[in-house]
Each structure stands twice: as C-alpha cells, then as structure tokens.
Scaffold this motif. Structure first.
Motif, PDB file in Angstrom:
ATOM      1  N   CYS A   1      40.006  34.094  38.642  1.00 23.67           N
ATOM      2  CA  CYS A   1      39.942  34.021  37.176  1.00 23.67           C
ATOM      3  C   CYS A   1      41.177  34.695  36.578  1.00 23.67           C
ATOM      4  O   CYS A   1      41.783  34.194  35.626  1.00 23.67           O
ATOM      5  N   HIS A   2      41.547  35.840  37.148  1.00 26.07           N
ATOM      6  CA  HIS A   2      42.736  36.558  36.667  1.00 26.07           C
ATOM      7  C   HIS A   2      44.001  35.729  36.911  1.00 26.07           C
ATOM      8  O   HIS A   2      44.893  35.677  36.063  1.00 26.07           O
TER       9      HIS A   2
ATOM     10  N   GLN B   1      38.951  40.762  28.343  1.00 25.95           N
ATOM     11  CA  GLN B   1      40.173  40.537  29.120  1.00 25.95           C
ATOM     12  C   GLN B   1      40.996  39.387  28.536  1.00 25.95           C
ATOM     13  O   GLN B   1      42.211  39.339  28.707  1.00 25.95           O
ATOM     14  N   HIS B   2      40.332  38.471  27.845  1.00 24.38           N
ATOM     15  CA  HIS B   2      40.996  37.286  27.294  1.00 24.38           C
ATOM     16  C   HIS B   2      41.258  37.412  25.791  1.00 24.38           C
ATOM     17  O   HIS B   2      41.658  36.433  25.151  1.00 24.38           O
TER      18      HIS B   2
ATOM     19  N   HIS C   1      38.986  37.480  41.058  1.00 24.72           N
ATOM     20  CA  HIS C   1      40.429  37.456  41.305  1.00 24.72           C
ATOM     21  C   HIS C   1      41.068  36.161  40.798  1.00 24.72           C
ATOM     22  O   HIS C   1      42.077  36.182  40.088  1.00 24.72           O
TER      23      HIS C   1
ATOM     24  N   ASP D   1      36.622  45.689  39.861  1.00 20.30           N
ATOM     25  CA  ASP D   1      37.515  44.539  40.012  1.00 20.30           C
ATOM     26  C   ASP D   1      38.109  44.483  41.419  1.00 20.30           C
ATOM     27  O   ASP D   1      38.222  45.505  42.115  1.00 20.30           O
TER      28      ASP D   1
ATOM     29  N   SER E   1      34.404  39.398  35.204  1.00 20.80           N
ATOM     30  CA  SER E   1      35.518  40.340  35.078  1.00 20.80           C
ATOM     31  C   SER E   1      36.160  40.712  36.408  1.00 20.80           C
ATOM     32  O   SER E   1      37.333  41.043  36.463  1.00 20.80           O
TER      33      SER E   1
ATOM     34  N   ASP F   1      41.245  43.529  41.740  1.00 20.46           N
ATOM     35  CA  ASP F   1      42.662  43.808  41.527  1.00 20.46           C
ATOM     36  C   ASP F   1      42.881  45.177  40.899  1.00 20.46           C
ATOM     37  O   ASP F   1      42.046  45.678  40.149  1.00 20.46           O
TER      38      ASP F   1
ATOM     39  N   GLU G   1      44.228  32.960  34.440  1.00 22.59           N
ATOM     40  CA  GLU G   1      44.589  33.491  33.123  1.00 22.59           C
ATOM     41  C   GLU G   1      46.097  33.722  33.035  1.00 22.59           C
ATOM     42  O   GLU G   1      46.745  33.311  32.069  1.00 22.59           O
ATOM     43  N   ARG G   2      46.659  34.367  34.070  1.00 24.62           N
ATOM     44  CA  ARG G   2      48.101  34.653  34.053  1.00 24.62           C
ATOM     45  C   ARG G   2      48.924  33.375  34.036  1.00 24.62           C
ATOM     46  O   ARG G   2      49.915  33.270  33.308  1.00 24.62           O
TER      47      ARG G   2
ATOM     48  N   GLY H   1      47.515  44.378  39.081  1.00 27.41           N
ATOM     49  CA  GLY H   1      47.765  42.959  39.266  1.00 27.41           C
ATOM     50  C   GLY H   1      47.803  42.492  40.707  1.00 27.41           C
ATOM     51  O   GLY H   1      48.142  41.345  40.984  1.00 27.41           O
TER      52      GLY H   1
ATOM     53  N   TYR I   1      34.716  40.854  30.527  1.00 25.88           N
ATOM     54  CA  TYR I   1      35.424  39.628  30.890  1.00 25.88           C
ATOM     55  C   TYR I   1      35.990  38.935  29.661  1.00 25.88           C
ATOM     56  O   TYR I   1      37.154  38.514  29.657  1.00 25.88           O
TER      57      TYR I   1
END
Length: 670
Positions: A52-53, A14-15, A50, A314, A47, A316, A56-57, A319, A11
């Motif tokens: 959270c992703h 990922q950042h 969803h 995950d 990680s 996703d 982030e985007r 994406g 996780y």
C-alpha cells in the motif's frame, strides 16, 4: 491536505497529503458519483501494508497521476480494518472476477456502487493505462459494464446455502468422519518446514487449534508431529522477533526466514492461545518463553493507557521494509563485542548478509542450545550469554526510528487478545497476565459498549462504527475466557446479552447463519456472511463455538441447538476441504465426546481451578464460586465443612465431589 485529514484512521491519515481528492467511504462520496455520473475508485488497504505504501509513493503522491484520478473518478480511500464490511463485499467481487485478492485492493464501481473491475498493486505506468481504459469503457461501453456489474452483485446476494450447497447432515458426530477430515488436511502439510505446502507462509492458528483438538480425541501421532514441527519453526524462524518478541504477519518464503515485517495484534493474540495450549500439552519451554516475550512486547509497545491494545506496527521504517529489525555485520560487532563471534555462528551472520543488501536477519531452524552444541560454541554460560546478547540488541534497536504505530483500538482484535491472555494465564499461572486480560475486558465493556451494542473502533477517546459480527464473536469468546479464569459472573451476563443481541440483529433464520453486519448498521449492495476460516477464523465459526460454550455454562438448550445446526450444515465442506474450515473442525472435535463440566465450590475454588487449568483439557467448561451462585450447574453444590470441592459432570450428570485436582483429573479422563 485533502479531506482525509479529518479522519481518525491512521491509514487514511497517511493519505491526507496526497494530491488525490480522496473521500472516506461516505454518503457524500456516493452521492457525488451519482450526481456527476462518474465511476468510483475504491482503494482499500491498511496502515501496516507495505505494498500500500509503495503504490502510494509511486502513484497517489504524483501530481500528474492524481490529476487523471480526480478528473475521471470519485476516489474513495477505505481502511479495511475499520470497514471490514466494505472490504468483504468488494474483495468477494474481485475474486469473482478471477483476480487473486490482496491489498492494496483497487475496485472500480458504477455510480450506484456496483463493482465492474478490480486489481491489486500496479506500478505507475500500468495504473495510468488502466485509469484511461476504465474511463474509455465507462464512456463508450457503459451498458456492457452495467451488465457485468449486475452479474457480480447477483452472485454476491446468493445465500451461503445456495452458493455452497450446504445441507444439514444427520445429528451424529463420528470419529471416522473426523479421521477423514484429517486425511484431507494432511495432503496440504509441509512435512519439512511445517505449516502448509505453499509460500508465502502464514501462521494459521485455526489449523493448529484443530490439530490440538484432533490429537486430544484420537492420539494420532501424525497430528502432534505436524503441530510441533510447525510451532517450532514459527517460534524459531525469522517470522518471530528474537530480540523484542512478537510475530510478524507472514513469511515471504517457504522456510519461515524473511517475514513481511508488520506485526498485527490479531496474529499475536491467536498465537498466544495456540502456544499456551501446546505448552500445556508438551511442556516445551520454547513455547512458554515465546508466550512471555510476546506478552512483554504487547505490554511495552501495544498497550494503551486505558487497557485496550493498539492494532499494528508497520512493516516499514524510514521508507524501508524491515529496517528496524535487520543488522549489518559491523553493527553487530560494535554492539556485541567479544560475544560477536559465537553469535554470528549461531545466526549465520556475515559481511554480505544472510538476507540482501548486506543485511542480516535473525533466524534459527533448531533450538538455540542444540544449534550451539552442533556448532561447538556451547558453554555452561551459553543460556545467560545468549539472553544478554539479545537484550543488548533490544537496547540498541530502541535508538532507531521506530515503525509506525496504528493506534486505533479494534474491538474484535482486542476480543481475540483477551482470549489469548486467558489461555496464557491458564498455561503459566502468572497473575499479571490475568490482570492484563481483565483490564482489557473492562476497557471493552466500558469504552466501546454503548447501550448494549458494540462499536468496532476506538480512537481519540471516541468509540465509532457500528459493531460487526467479528466484534461480537471475538468479545464473547474473550468474556467466556474471562469468566472461566475469574468466576466473575458479570462476564457471563455480558456474554449472554451479546449472544441475544446477535441472534436478534445478525441471524438469518432462512440460511441458518449470522450476517456479518448488524441489521441496524449501514446497508451496502450486499449483506455478506463469513463462513470460511482464514488467518482469523470466520466470525460464524467463532460464534458457533461461543453458543456451544455459553449453552453449556448456562444450560441453555436454545444456544446448544443453534450451534449444532450451524456446525452440521458445514458437514460436506468439513469432509471434502477441511483446510478452509478448521475452526469448525475444532468445534466438531468437541462435539464427538461429552464435554466435562467442572464446578469448583468453596473458598479455595480459584486456587484449585488454577491447578487444574495447567493441564491440557480442551473439552471442558469451568465454573466456580467461593460461596453460592445462581448458575444452573452450580446450584445445589456446596463445599464440605469449609473444604472446597470439585464436581465433575457430563451432560449435567455429576460424579461424587472430590477435594483434589488429582481425583478430578481421574474423573475427567474416565
């Protein structure tokens, strides 16, 4: 890259390319906030999350938003799975603020780490506005924030006894009280779709565990009906991966149709236990099928070379949430050819899709064969054709871009899986399942146990992070399961060492419960205790059950007394709001009637145990040896002229030994 590139958490990694100047939770970050007198932003997620992703985007990848965060805040990213202690402290604070908890969890702290405000997901415009408001409040209204933060901390440091008015009840366990608990729980049943009467719908293993034990005690048909309805819908609905096996984390709707597609080890571990016990009770082949398929998925996709299991897949891929699992009509026609017509009727597949954007998701509401008969598509070859069609989908799906794998190995979740595998072995008797369970136990014992202490996480050949109560509780539960399917006393010895360590380093003599964190671990602004059962049972309720089981096996009155003290203090909550303490309720069921102590002695001890274990007898402990043993309940027990014997005892008082499982079952049932 930012400094998160040096971390091992998937996780945090990922950042690592965000323009935000992220820190991991560390003394360095906390010291920076104090030295520069800046508020701290702690952003917590995991990680496979969803939303959270999405955040982030929308926010953390944007240069302009990152600039605001970097200028005004010390920004800390936390993997809640690696640091459940940090997550628990700040989740508690946010909920005290009146915010519904969830992830991503974004909490704003003063430089001394005291929380004053928190939110979950926010889209970019709202997030930027909030950052500016927080900066303004910190600059111009600091004293008000400090007073508010201190109030939240004062609430967090209250003992559980004070906070919830816990008082020990008398030492009597009663069926009347248990019936009252069930009636309270029943108010929350969804009697049409199964589970509880809310959406989104999460599988809640501790509720089903309670229903299994309550039914065993009372034979109340309502409990069995709700249990079977729930397990059938969870096994048939879209939350289950019909093609590849394994369950997703939850259903976004009340029908168990569309899941939040991430697959978590802890859900699948616990559901293995529940479906195994339910299969022992009902012999429903849907349950045994789901157990086998899920174990196959775990072995193929989640098992590390060393024997431990990875954490999550995950939601996703590419994406898009769920893209790995969903189908267009044209794709299914191309794959299934002449089998498409009946398969489409079975799963309600259409050109427009049964979900959204022209996609179809596999979902049933009844057994496949019964649905096929109702639709007039059942033939003598149906079962074989159905299995073959799903296998074709698995093969085709393997060509797709896979969801991300969270490849850290968490001790607590592996402990839950060991227990799940031991229960699956008892139900099915498949020796390969026992081998998987033992292998995972050996991994925990050799790789994440250092000088008698557990570490919480394992990644890149390294165990890290001081273990939490959830680690000790889940591993003890797994080890106790391993002993009872192998009679290898090393598992009992290790359970005893872990029990003694937790009493010495986690137990609060004043409050009567275990802290979540080790006395030798990092000190946060509050030292929490976990009492309430959720999608994973509370570490204290697991530990209370462990102490009872271990106390029975070792004839240790101190362990048994500790378990009773913990359980009896929960009496008020058990009677008024069982839905949040169902694992405690399951232990209450065990305490209502004497626990069967079943001892196998002789060369055939293991095969006799295997035969007995396929029956649903939740209120028992099983001990055995092919020769002799120093365990108190086995001492003085022998075979009969080379013929293995079974001793059935209650409260250390044994009946005459018998040679057959049938006779032992008669003694157990009275």
């Amino acid at each position: 890259m930012n400094r998160l590139s040096q971390e091992t958490s998937p996780y945090l990694l990922q950042h690592a390319y965000n323009p935000v100047d992220w820190y991991a939770w560390s003394d360095e970050a906390l010291a920076k906030a104090k030295s520069e007198n800046k508020p701290i932003l702690v952003s917590i997620g995991y990680s496979a999350c969803h939303w959270c992703h999405v955040m982030e985007r929308e926010c953390f990848e944007k240069e302009d938003i990152a600039a605001v965060m970097n200028e005004h805040f010390v920004c800390i990213k936390v993997d809640r799975e690696e640091r459940p202690d940090v997550d628990a402290v700040y989740m508690d604070a946010v909920q005290a603020m009146g915010v519904r908890g969830g992830w991503p969890l974004n909490v704003f702290l003063l430089p001394d780490a005291k929380p004053f405000y928190g939110v979950t997901y926010l889209p970019a415009p709202n997030w930027v506005q909030l950052l500016k408001s927080i900066d303004n409040a910190f600059t111009n209204h600091y004293d008000e924030l400090a007073g508010s933060a201190q109030g939240f901390v004062d609430n967090m440091v209250l003992s559980e006894t004070e906070k919830y008015g816990l008082n020990a009840a008398n030492g009597n366990y009663s069926v009347d009280d248990l019936d009252e608990m069930f009636e309270q729980l029943k108010k929350h049943f969804d009697t049409e779709n199964g589970g509880t009467d809310r959406a989104p719908k999460f599988p809640m293993p501790s509720i089903y565990k309670f229903l299994l034990r309550y039914y065993d005690v009372t034979q109340n048909p309502e409990a069995l009906a709700q249990l079977e309805l729930s397990l059938n819908r969870i096994a048939l609905g879209g939350i289950y991966d019909h093609a590849g096996g394994g369950w997703a984390r939850y259903s976004v709707d009340e029908d168990w149709f569309i899941p939040h597609f991430e697959k978590m080890l802890y859900d699948n571990a616990q559901l293995l236990s529940i479906y195994s016990e339910a299969f022992m009770l009902t012999q429903n082949e849907l349950y045994s099928d789901r157990i086998r398929q899920t174990i196959s998925w775990l072995k193929n996709e989640m098992l590390s070379q060393g024997g431990g299991f990875y954490s999550a897949l995950d939601a996703d891929s590419e994406g898009i949430e769920g893209k790995f699992y969903i189908w267009t009509e044209d794709e299914l026609k191309d794959i299934l050819k002449e089998d498409f017509s009946w398969f489409a009727k079975l799963y309600n597949v259409s050109k427009n899709g049964n979900w959204e954007h022209g996609y179809n998701h596999l979902h049933l509401t009844n057994f496949a064969s019964q649905t096929a008969k109702a639709l007039g598509i059942y033939t003598e070859q149906f079962e074989a054709k159905y299995k073959a069609a799903l296998e074709k989908l698995v093969i085709k799906r393997a060509e797709r871009i896979r969801p991300g794998l969270d490849d850290k190995i968490l001790t607590s979740w592996n402990g839950l899986l060991i227990k799940g595998l031991t229960d699956a072995y008892r139900a099915l008797g498949d020796e390969s399942i026992r081998e998987m369970a033992v292998s995972c136990g050996k991994f925990i014992a050799s790789k994440v146990t250092l000088n008698g202490q557990l570490r919480h996480s394992y990644k890149n050949q390294k165990a890290s992070i001081t273990g939490f109560l959830e680690d000790y509780a889940a591993v003890m539960e797994g080890y106790l399961g391993l002993y009872q399917i192998t009679f290898d006393e090393s598992w009992i010895n290790q359970s005893r060492l872990l029990a003694d360590y937790t009493i010495d380093n986690f137990y609060d003599q004043t409050d009567g419960y275990f802290f979540f964190t080790d006395a030798q671990g990092e000190a946060l602004i509050a030292r929490k205790k976990e009492l309430f059962d959720n999608v994973v049972p509370a570490s204290n309720s697991i530990m209370a059950t462990n102490m009872y089981t271990l106390g029975k096996i070792l004839d240790r009155e101190d362990y048994l007394s500790l378990s009773d003290q913990m359980l009896l203090k929960m009496h008020k909550i058990l009677k008024t709001d069982l839905q949040w303490v169902t694992n405690w309720g399951a232990l209450y069921c065990l305490r209502l009637t004497p626990t069967a102590e079943v001892v196998f002695v002789g060369s055939d001890a293991d095969s006799l145990r295997k035969d007995l274990d396929r029956f649903f007898i939740p209120n028992k402990v099983v001990l055995g040896t092919a020769t002799t043993s120093g365990l108190p309940l086995i001492q003085g027990r022998t075979d009969r002229n080379g013929k293995a014997l079974i001793y059935v005892c209650f409260d250390k008082t044994c009946q005459l030994p018998v040679e057959s499982v049938r006779e032992a079952l008669e003694q157990i049932s009275g």
